[in-house]
Design an enzyme around this catalytic site. Structure first.
Site, PDB file in Angstrom:
ATOM      1  N   HIS A   1       0.867  -1.180   0.000  1.00 23.42           N
ATOM      2  CA  HIS A   1       0.000   0.000   0.000  1.00 23.42           C
ATOM      3  C   HIS A   1       0.908   1.237   0.000  1.00 23.42           C
ATOM      4  O   HIS A   1       2.010   1.195   0.563  1.00 23.42           O
ATOM      5  CB  HIS A   1      -0.839  -0.057   1.284  1.00 23.42           C
ATOM      6  CG  HIS A   1      -1.896   0.981   1.410  1.00 23.42           C
ATOM      7  ND1 HIS A   1      -1.629   2.263   1.826  1.00 23.42           N
ATOM      8  CD2 HIS A   1      -3.236   0.924   1.203  1.00 23.42           C
ATOM      9  CE1 HIS A   1      -2.763   2.947   1.867  1.00 23.42           C
ATOM     10  NE2 HIS A   1      -3.748   2.156   1.490  1.00 23.42           N
TER      11      HIS A   1
ATOM     12  N   ASP B   1       3.094  -4.667   7.965  1.00 20.14           N
ATOM     13  CA  ASP B   1       1.837  -3.958   7.755  1.00 20.14           C
ATOM     14  C   ASP B   1       0.706  -4.961   7.991  1.00 20.14           C
ATOM     15  O   ASP B   1       0.451  -5.820   7.150  1.00 20.14           O
ATOM     16  CB  ASP B   1       1.781  -3.407   6.323  1.00 20.14           C
ATOM     17  CG  ASP B   1       0.481  -2.668   6.054  1.00 20.14           C
ATOM     18  OD1 ASP B   1      -0.394  -2.664   6.941  1.00 20.14           O
ATOM     19  OD2 ASP B   1       0.331  -2.109   4.949  1.00 20.14           O
TER      20      ASP B   1
ATOM     21  N   CYS C   1      -4.652   2.169  -3.792  1.00 18.88           N
ATOM     22  CA  CYS C   1      -3.436   2.769  -3.211  1.00 18.88           C
ATOM     23  C   CYS C   1      -2.236   1.851  -3.428  1.00 18.88           C
ATOM     24  O   CYS C   1      -1.410   1.663  -2.527  1.00 18.88           O
ATOM     25  CB  CYS C   1      -3.601   3.069  -1.727  1.00 18.88           C
ATOM     26  SG  CYS C   1      -4.890   4.241  -1.365  1.00 18.88           S
TER      27      CYS C   1
ATOM     28  N   LYS D   1     -10.389  -0.955  10.375  1.00 19.07           N
ATOM     29  CA  LYS D   1     -10.549  -2.195   9.592  1.00 19.07           C
ATOM     30  C   LYS D   1     -11.040  -3.336  10.479  1.00 19.07           C
ATOM     31  O   LYS D   1     -11.403  -4.399   9.988  1.00 19.07           O
ATOM     32  CB  LYS D   1      -9.214  -2.619   8.965  1.00 19.07           C
ATOM     33  CG  LYS D   1      -8.482  -1.522   8.246  1.00 19.07           C
ATOM     34  CD  LYS D   1      -8.663  -1.568   6.761  1.00 19.07           C
ATOM     35  CE  LYS D   1      -7.696  -0.592   6.119  1.00 19.07           C
ATOM     36  NZ  LYS D   1      -8.029  -0.208   4.784  1.00 19.07           N
TER      37      LYS D   1
ATOM     38  N   GLN E   1      -4.520  -5.180   6.906  1.00 14.38           N
ATOM     39  CA  GLN E   1      -5.552  -6.108   6.435  1.00 14.38           C
ATOM     40  C   GLN E   1      -5.583  -7.378   7.277  1.00 14.38           C
ATOM     41  O   GLN E   1      -6.645  -7.848   7.670  1.00 14.38           O
ATOM     42  CB  GLN E   1      -5.294  -6.483   4.963  1.00 14.38           C
ATOM     43  CG  GLN E   1      -5.500  -5.363   3.980  1.00 14.38           C
ATOM     44  CD  GLN E   1      -6.958  -4.910   3.896  1.00 14.38           C
ATOM     45  OE1 GLN E   1      -7.883  -5.684   4.087  1.00 14.38           O
ATOM     46  NE2 GLN E   1      -7.157  -3.638   3.628  1.00 14.38           N
TER      47      GLN E   1
HETATM   48  N1  PMP Z   1      -1.886  -0.871   4.507  1.00 13.84           N
HETATM   49  C1  PMP Z   1      -2.868  -1.609   3.977  1.00 13.84           C
HETATM   50  C2  PMP Z   1      -2.569  -3.006   3.513  1.00 13.84           C
HETATM   51  C3  PMP Z   1      -4.160  -1.072   3.865  1.00 13.84           C
HETATM   52  O1  PMP Z   1      -5.136  -1.810   3.346  1.00 13.84           O
HETATM   53  C4  PMP Z   1      -4.392   0.252   4.321  1.00 13.84           C
HETATM   54  C5  PMP Z   1      -5.762   0.881   4.177  1.00 13.84           C
HETATM   55  N2  PMP Z   1      -6.359   0.682   2.940  1.00 13.84           N
HETATM   56  C6  PMP Z   1      -3.325   0.959   4.869  1.00 13.84           C
HETATM   57  C7  PMP Z   1      -2.084   0.368   4.953  1.00 13.84           C
HETATM   58  C8  PMP Z   1      -3.481   2.373   5.347  1.00 13.84           C
HETATM   59  O2  PMP Z   1      -4.440   2.452   6.356  1.00 13.84           O
HETATM   60  P1  PMP Z   1      -5.047   3.863   6.796  1.00 13.84           P
HETATM   61  O3  PMP Z   1      -5.542   4.532   5.543  1.00 13.84           O
HETATM   62  O4  PMP Z   1      -6.154   3.492   7.720  1.00 13.84           O
HETATM   63  O5  PMP Z   1      -3.955   4.628   7.446  1.00 13.84           O
END
Ligand code: PMP
Length: 413
Positions: free
Chosen positions: A125, A202, A368, A228, A205
């Site tokens: 991401h 990370d 993203c 999440k 998910q």
């Molecule tokens: N890493 C992953 C794998 C994600 O799915 C997300 C959110 N889509 C993020 C990081 C970033 O999370 P946040 O936008 O809540 O900071």
């Protein structure tokens, strides 16, 4: 489906799933973006404002102490949830994005030097990618990528070749939000430690789908966002090993993160407060605590099994449609509750808009993960993601609406 898992019992806990949304029954298949919230979380926030609200750490009076205790209590629940050794290793942040920025600025900028290597995967991401670009640019370090093979997996050879004695930091997602791929983080962390590198995970998910144990993984840092896993937005966690957090500089400077402030200099508070400058989001920390209690009540293994069964069911139905291309690993046990796909000749935004007219909420776009999309030679995908409150019937409605997409646009089938 899992006979012991009574999904209908849990659906009742989610107000938004028990009413019409925009005149339709909601089929919510976008939990990878954010999960819906159970009543217990919503009520905990209400209770906080009705009975406890005061600025924590700043008052000697009853309410301020109650607010401080509630905040610290939430931290303890998260410590248990992640099986961290110490509560001080749990830092409250705004979310995964802020957590990564803290690691990059407070660790990366201080301990990564010219020609050092940082290794991430191509499926990261942007929040686990751009902060490392910033560090690499500022320090003259090299940002390297682990690439996926044709099965959508990272080969062991890639891990062994890219993570070397030059590597100082490895930062990897445990589950890709774009493809659902579950990455072998434990092996990657082991390799990182063999070469003396620090390893970040990370878990944005994975935290929703599987038990995450920082000691078992031996992660040096691990991040996630509360929303999440059904907490309010605006709260997340940075887990870091105490000895690493202790040697890092603070990220946000201001109230609450200090010990003594002089005209020209300042000493900082102990962990975890050193990284928690400014008034904290106590309501969201309590909401996150309540969300974790909810997960514990349902059982993370039950959630994992239920989501996996929905994934298999949806995958089977979707793969029968000739006009659909599914991305990510073919072996479903290497995938979490996410299906990324495209429909022949139809832009994902059109798919998503047409599905919306059936009450089906899916995500479309690059998720993203632009470098991943470019690597796969696509611009974007449709993404359906499942959580504990989804049913087989949701999948059926989703598949039926998918079958109608091309017809809506004037194709024969
Ligand atoms: N890493 C992953 C794998 C994600 O799915 C997300 C959110 N889509 C993020 C990081 C970033 O999370 P946040 O936008 O809540 O900071």
């Amino acid at each position: 489906m899992n006979k012991d898992f009574d999904v209908l019992k849990y659906i009742k806990d989610f107000p938004v799933l028990n009413k019409e949304v925009n005149g339709k029954r909601l089929v919510y298949l976008d939990s990878a973006a954010t999960a819906q919230k159970p009543l217990s979380v919503i009520n905990a926030i209400k209770n906080y404002y009705e009975n406890i609200n005061a600025n924590p750490h700043r008052g000697a009076y009853f309410l301020s102490t109650a607010s401080t205790e509630a905040h610290d209590n939430a931290r303890k629940t998260i410590k248990e949830f992640l099986n961290a050794k110490y509560s001080e290793e749990i830092i409250f942040t705004k979310g995964a994005t802020e957590s990564f920025n803290i690691i990059a600025q407070s660790y990366g900028m201080n301990f990564i030097n010219a020609n050092d290597e940082i290794v991430i995967s191509i499926s990261e991401h942007h929040s686990n990618l751009i902060p490392w670009q910033q560090v690499a640019k500022a320090k003259g370090a090299v940002l390297k990528y682990l690439y996926l093979d044709e099965n959508g997996e990272i080969p062991i050879s890639e891990i062994e070749e890219k993570i070397t004695s030059k590597t100082k930091l490895v930062s990897i997602t445990q589950m890709s939000n774009a493809l659902g791929t579950i990455l072998p983080v434990k092996e990657i962390i082991k390799r990182a430690h063999e070469v003396g590198a620090v390893a970040c995970v990370d878990a944005a998910q994975s935290i929703a789908h599987m038990a995450v144990d920082v000691q078992d993984l031996d992660a040096d840092f691990l991040v996630f966002s509360g929303h999440k896993i059904m907490s309010p937005m605006g709260i997340g966690v940075l887990y870091g090993k105490k000895h690493l957090l202790n040697k890092m500089t603070p990220f946000l400077f201001g109230g609450d993160m200090v010990e003594y402030v002089y005209e020209q200099d300042t000493t900082y508070a102990e962990l975890p407060y050193k990284f928690e400058g400014g008034t904290q989001n106590v309501e969201a920390a309590i909401g996150l605590q309540e969300a974790i209690k909810y997960i514990n009540h349902v059982g993370i293994d039950n959630i994992e099994n239920h989501v996996q069964q929905l994934l298999e069911y949806a995958h089977e139905k979707l793969s029968q449609l000739e006009v659909v291309t599914i991305y990510g690993p073919k072996e479903l046990h290497k995938k979490g509750g996410v299906i990324s796909f495209n429909i022949k000749d139809v832009h994902p935004h059109d798919v998503s808009t047409i599905l919306d007219s059936y009450g089906v909420a899916i995500r479309s776009g690059n998720h993203c993960a632009q470098p991943l999309m470019r690597y796969m030679n696509i611009n974007s995908t449709c993404r359906a993601s499942f959580y504990l409150y989804n049913t087989k019937e949701d999948v059926d409605i989703f598949i039926d609406s998918i079958k109608n997409v091309r017809r809506w646009l004037g194709y024969g089938s």
